[in-house]
Enzyme design. Structure first.
Site, PDB file in Angstrom:
ATOM      1  N   GLY A 167       0.772  -1.229   0.000  1.00  0.00           N
ATOM      2  CA  GLY A 167       0.000   0.000   0.000  1.00  0.00           C
ATOM      3  C   GLY A 167       0.807   1.285   0.000  1.00  0.00           C
ATOM      4  O   GLY A 167       0.264   2.351  -0.301  1.00  0.00           O
ATOM      5  N   ASP A 168       2.095   1.212   0.333  1.00  0.00           N
ATOM      6  CA  ASP A 168       2.973   2.384   0.265  1.00  0.00           C
ATOM      7  C   ASP A 168       4.336   1.922  -0.235  1.00  0.00           C
ATOM      8  O   ASP A 168       5.375   2.174   0.365  1.00  0.00           O
ATOM      9  CB  ASP A 168       3.088   3.052   1.634  1.00  0.00           C
ATOM     10  CG  ASP A 168       3.760   4.424   1.573  1.00  0.00           C
ATOM     11  OD1 ASP A 168       3.751   5.037   0.484  1.00  0.00           O
ATOM     12  OD2 ASP A 168       4.306   4.876   2.598  1.00  0.00           O
ATOM     13  N   PHE A 169       4.291   1.244  -1.372  1.00  0.00           N
ATOM     14  CA  PHE A 169       5.446   0.521  -1.895  1.00  0.00           C
ATOM     15  C   PHE A 169       6.308   1.461  -2.728  1.00  0.00           C
ATOM     16  O   PHE A 169       5.913   1.885  -3.818  1.00  0.00           O
ATOM     17  CB  PHE A 169       4.937  -0.644  -2.744  1.00  0.00           C
ATOM     18  CG  PHE A 169       6.003  -1.597  -3.192  1.00  0.00           C
ATOM     19  CD1 PHE A 169       6.546  -2.508  -2.314  1.00  0.00           C
ATOM     20  CD2 PHE A 169       6.448  -1.579  -4.504  1.00  0.00           C
ATOM     21  CE1 PHE A 169       7.531  -3.396  -2.731  1.00  0.00           C
ATOM     22  CE2 PHE A 169       7.423  -2.460  -4.933  1.00  0.00           C
ATOM     23  CZ  PHE A 169       7.971  -3.368  -4.037  1.00  0.00           C
TER      24      PHE A 169
END
Length: 271
Positions: A167-169
């Site tokens: 999700g926050d890659f």
């Protein structure tokens, strides 16, 4: 014990830890401290927000495959292996090794997305909820925001097989674990189509790199080669997520233009 160490004190005794560096705080307010556990380097994290707590649940679920291994977890506290490698994907992107950094990111994401034997955490956020902030921005401002929102609506309405998503890659959440390989930290914990996971790397690590001539096109080609994703659909994910990031920037008083520039460039390349 010094005041700075007070948030960590209960865990020193519980898990037999010793401090091995200075404490620091993330931009989300969590407290971190390098420690030693059974003679090995580790990182102790005390979450402040629920999103960070649930990220720890997901880290444990990954079981050290694609992610830093969780040594212990209880309540707000997470003890995980400390990744000590000297390499940095951000530095690689800056120093002419962006292609290699992009391939590493792709392979790390694929490791995260491998099926696990246990059911995933129930706290995972579906992508349609994650994109809520984009619609108000599209209604209020139109333009590139509406282009991104249109892409998001189509993608969510035609969603493909879901996987557990970080999700926050991006470059600074994938760390060098030396012999362990490249491993993620600090997930948000989402669930949805795999293509979403790669969208954020197109905005990072800095806008000048992301928007360098030919860079977005080159990154898209590498991601497609590494993953087999549909190129046009991938670029729509890039446009949708960049627009969402711009909407978040707008709501927090930051400049939305860098995100909108990525969104427009990706949408144009998808034509």
């Amino acid at each position: 014990m010094a005041t700075l160490y007070i948030p960590f004190e209960p865990w020193f005794t519980r898990w037999g830890l010793t401090a091995d560096g200075e404490p620091f705080t993330t931009r989300f307010g969590s407290h971190l401290l390098p420690v030693c556990h059974d003679g090995a380097p580790a990182m102790l994290k005390i979450a402040v927000h629920e999103e960070e707590r649930q990220g720890g649940v997901l880290m444990a679920w990954w079981g050290g495959v694609g992610a830093a291994r969780v040594v212990a977890r209880h309540g707000d506290a997470l003890l995980m292996e400390r990744l000590m490698g000297a390499r940095s994907l951000s530095a690689m992107a800056r120093s002419g090794e962006d292609d290699q950094a992009t391939r590493i990111l792709c392979r790390t994401a694929q490791a995260l997305h491998r099926p696990r034997s246990r059911p995933p955490p129930q706290s995972l956020v579906p992508l349609d909820r994650w994109f809520h902030a984009l619609e108000p921005a599209a209604r209020a401002h139109g333009g590139a925001f509406e282009t991104s929102a249109t892409a998001a609506r189509h993608l969510l309405a035609t969603a493909r097989d879901p996987v557990v998503l970080h999700g926050d890659f991006h470059h600074d959440n994938v760390l060098d674990g030396g012999e362990l390989g490249w491993l993620v930290i600090d997930p948000k914990g989402l669930i949805g189509e795999a293509g979403f996971e790669y969208a954020n790397l197109f905005r990072n690590p800095w806008i000048d790199i992301a928007l360098a001539p030919g860079r977005l096109h080159r990154r898209a080609a590498i991601v497609v080669e590494e993953t087999g994703l549909d190129r046009r659909r991938l670029l729509h994910w890039v446009s949708a997520y960049a627009g969402l990031g711009a909407a978040w920037s707008l709501s927090s008083g930051d400049d939305p233009q860098p995100g909108l520039r990525i969104a427009e460039a990706a949408a144009a390349l998808a034509q």
